[in-house]
Design an enzyme around this catalytic site. Structure first.
Site: not given
Ligand code: AMP
Ligand code: MG
Length: 478
Positions: A84, A119-120, A170, A177, A246, A256
């Protein structure tokens, strides 16, 4: 323009209301005036105070309306329902006078219910990379999410080492997705799946609604637009790096992207993502992986259409991809119409580039050189004999073209960029930004906004990487 919140309102049980966690000493480092104008965004958001108030104040407009979307996804081939928006939030939908809708999405907004162990946050280097790539792809004519602005800060964010936190806003048609549909299908929440389909059809595929089978029509459109997108990636040498479902948009746009790369030397098996140990997302795997992903998405359509219809939609992928790829490659070589024999010539050229490890972009640009001669071309390669055979076959082929040479070269230059976002160029811009200056980012954005023009004053941006920039390892952890 006006702001809308149709996803958050109509699909309220598929999102979580969240608050944006402000950054320490935010700074509006980059702002895309042209995009803001194109999407008719109010001028005042280019003013940091107004933007930061809307984002970070307790009663700020974006802060009050921010939601995190729930989705799942196949990551490296394995199903993961626990995804998510873990660090991004949907701020609003901007609806233009022509009724075009653009999602504004803030990346690096802090923790959400889907953050899991994260950490978001997003770090400066990854937001710069996304900003640069979005705009570079757009200028090449490759559909993509766009970058509206980048907010730098003094916030410390911990990765392998302490880094600075940043945010990116963005914009794109929507953030829906493949994984959105997959999630509600795989978890057997068919009522929600149905609501998501109804919403998506009405808002994003309204022309499919009158089709005798709207779901079939929508799947077909996603298949075709994805095929077109992948053809462009392959023709321009773009490697996405994390083609998990995703990270696949239902709009056939590049989406992404983290550890992406534009190819320097032509290596078909190039893996740009340091964490992709088996090369699942290697450059030459992208066409097959996109079909795999479409297949994963298609499962969510099974409550609505027959397996036969799904097959019928999916089987169009390969043909469409090949046709569009041939068109794009034909244009790069100056062929108006491309035959199977022409594709042999194309493939022989690519084999030569791979064998002699030549730079993908520079090699094509060489073909557009008005002073191109046999010796000039053979000098470019190690295997001069093969290069000579190829050159003669190519010259015989272009002699059949009706356009005079100069006009043909002009059209070829419009298909063969001189400037691409090489990883080392991005890294130089990142290094400067980490030392507090965004001037190099701005210069690079300017160069990349006209990738096909000669721009002699920026000649050095067309150069191949120095040794340190040749095999840069970019990881997912950003
Ligand atoms: P991504 O590899 O960026 O496509 O991310 C895969 C999943 O991990 C998604 O659900 C992102 O929201 C989550 N995610 C990636 N980096 C972080 C982060 N630093 N803090 C929290 N969730 C993350
Ligand atoms: Mg992603």
């Amino acid at each position: 323009m006006h702001f809308d919140h149709s996803y958050a309102q109509k699909l309220s049980d598929m999102v979580s209301q969240v608050r944006i966690s402000p950054l320490l000493e935010p700074e509006l480092a980059l702002y895309n005036e042209q995009l803001a104008e194109d999407i008719e965004l109010k001028n005042e958001f280019s003013q940091p105070e107004t933007l930061f108030d809307a984002l970070f104040k307790a009663d700020g407009y974006f802060n009050l309306n921010a939601v995190a979307q729930k989705y799942g996804g196949h990551q490296f081939g394995g199903w993961n329902p626990d995804l998510g928006d873990g660090r991004g939030v949907l701020l609003a939908e901007v609806v233009t006078q022509k009724q075009r809708s653009w999602d504004l999405h803030l990346k690096g907004a802090g923790k959400t219910p889907y953050s899991r162990f994260g950490d978001g946050r997003a770090v400066l280097r990854s937001t710069i990379r996304e900003y640069l790539a979005s705009e570079a792809l757009h200028s090449l004519g490759i559909p993509t999410s766009r970058a509206l602005c980048l907010i730098a800060s003094k916030e410390t964010v911990y990765r392998e080492q302490p880094e600075t936190g940043a945010m990116l806003i963005r914009a794109c048609q929507s953030h829906i997705r493949f994984g959105h549909f997959e999630y509600f299908y795989q978890t057997k929440q068919l009522d929600k799946l149905d609501k998501l389909f109804t919403y998506t059809l009405q808002k994003h595929y309204p022309w499919c609604i009158n089709h005798e089978n709207p779901h079939y029509s929508m799947l077909e459109q996603i298949v075709l637009s994805t095929a077109d997108l992948i053809a462009k990636w392959q023709a321009f040498g773009f490697c996405h790096g994390v083609m998990n479902t995703d990270n696949m948009s239902i709009h056939g746009i590049t989406f992404d992207f983290g550890p992406y790369a534009f190819l320097d030397t032509f290596d078909p098996e190039y893996i740009c993502n340091h964490s992709d140990h088996n090369g699942r997302y290697a450059f030459d795997q992208q066409p097959g992986v996109a079909l795999w992903n479409l297949n994963a998405l298609a499962h969510a359509f099974t409550p609505y259409i027959s397996i036969e219809q799904i097959k019928q939609a999916l089987t169009q992928y390969e043909t469409r991809l090949q046709i569009h790829y041939a068109e794009l490659m034909g244009a790069k070589f100056g062929f108006k119409k491309v035959t199977n024999d022409d594709m042999k010539l194309v493939n022989q050229w690519l084999a030569l580039l791979a064998q002699d490890k030549r730079d993908y972009t520079q090699s094509f640009r060489l073909l557009c050189d008005e002073n191109l001669s046999q010796s000039k071309l053979t000098d470019h390669f190690i295997d001069r004999e093969q290069a000579q055979v190829w050159y003669q076959a190519y010259m015989a082929r272009v002699a059949e073209e009706s356009l005079p040479k100069n006009e043909r070269l002009v059209t070829m230059r419009e298909a063969n960029p001189k400037f691409i976002l090489r990883n080392y160029l991005a890294q130089n811009a990142i290094n400067e930004a980490e030392n507090g200056s965004f001037e190099e980012c701005k210069r690079l954005l300017k160069v990349l906004s006209n990738p096909f023009d000669e721009q002699p004053e920026f000649e050095h941006y067309a150069q191949t990487p120095p040794d340190w920039g040749k095999s840069m390892e970019i990881s997912c952890s950003s």
